[in-house]
Motif scaffolding. Structure first.
Motif: not given
Length: 335
Positions: A299-301, A303, A329, A284-286, A85-86, A281
């Protein structure tokens, strides 16, 4: 005399009709062939939450495909092993119509294994070509991007000592890496973007005295220059260059809790917040992608749940917020 005048009138009418037909012939195709802007969102999905024992650099099963921006579903094209991730690790290449993604063919890093960083080239039919790193590498490669002006791939090579912006050369079944900028100020895999009109690169750092984001421009064949400094304690992450207005768009926060979209005016360096606080958000910005056709930011996020959000570029208004079964991602837009 009368016949001569009559014939001249006929000739003039013929010329007039021919002229009109020529104008119509020249104008009609222009109307019929007016270009229409269309776009397709590419990306890959990874399990969320991650299975037990898998960390951000471990081997993670992923699926590449086309993302439906109306339903937020993905049409799978091919599977591969990703790096967790990330990571902004995928990019569509308009020159060959293939999707390129940084993956891992090694063993889990956090369980004592040796990662095998690999670039996967995936065609629209799902055929995969693998390019392994020459000589191996203990460091990670992230933020894969493609310079359409110079037909070259770039990525951030991250290590515990210093991050480097590198040019990647693919040949045969391997790829090599050459640093074009040694910049310890590149603090994340999501902080690097390219102006696809010029090939200029933009990346962010941190001002140590104000703890705020600094934005740098690296022109092709030139040296990096400071373009903008955010106000004290303001961070901007996940930047994207918009060739429609030649500005930078990203996500901004001053407390690491509340995040908003932001625009950086490259002519003045001014930061402008757009819209309300982005819900859920929490940093956690993937992945993030800017669509120049629809004037949207994706935006893919994730939590407690994985989400795909869509925002209006001009206002920052949240247009859609879809809960999805797996994290998206490597978001990349095809035009």
């Amino acid at each position: 005399m009368g016949n001569t005048t009559f014939m001249k009138k006929i000739e003039l009418k013929a010329i007039a009709i021919a002229t009109i037909m020529a104008v119509l012939a020249s104008c009609t195709p222009d109307v019929a062939e007016m270009p229409t802007c269309s776009s397709t969102l590419h990306g890959y999905s990874a399990a969320y939450p991650l299975p037990a024992g898998i960390a951000t650099r471990d081997v993670v099963p992923c699926s590449y495909g086309i993302i439906n921006t109306t339903t937020a579903g993905i049409s799978t094209v091919a599977g591969f092993t990703g790096t967790g991730q990330y990571r902004q690790n995928g990019v569509y290449n308009p020159d060959d119509g293939c999707y390129y993604v940084l993956g891992n063919t090694g063993t889990p890093y956090f369980t004592g294994g040796t990662p095998g960083y690999t670039i996967f080239k995936i065609s629209s039919s799902g055929a995969i070509t693998s390019y392994g790193k020459v000589g191996g590498d203990s460091c990670g490669y992230f933020s894969l991007n493609y310079d359409e002006v110079h037909d070259k791939f770039f990525a951030v090579r991250m290590s515990s000592v210093q991050n480097e912006l590198c040019e990647l050369t693919l040949s045969g079944t391997t790829f090599t890496s050459s640093p074009v900028l040694s910049a310890g100020s590149i603090v994340s895999a999501l902080y690097f973007t390219i102006d696809q009109n010029t090939g200029d690169k933009y990346y962010t750092g941190v001002n140590p005295s104000t703890f705020s984001t600094t934005l740098y421009k690296l022109p092709w064949g030139g040296s990096a220059t400071l373009v903008s400094t955010a106000p004290a304690n303001v961070y901007v992450l996940a930047i994207n260059y918009n060739t429609n207005d030649d500005n930078i768009y990203g996500i901004r926060t001053n407390d690491s809790v509340n995040f908003k979209l932001a625009r950086i005016d490259l002519s003045t360096g001014t930061h402008t917040e757009l819209g309300a606080v982005i819900p859920g958000l929490e940093g956690r910005v993937y992945s993030i992608a800017l669509d120049r056709c629809s004037d949207k930011i994706y935006i893919s996020t994730g939590n407690s749940v994985a989400q795909l959000m869509q925002f209006d570029i001009a206002t920052g208004a949240l247009l859609r917020n879809d809960t999805v079964s797996s994290i998206y991602q490597g978001l990349s837009v095809q035009y």
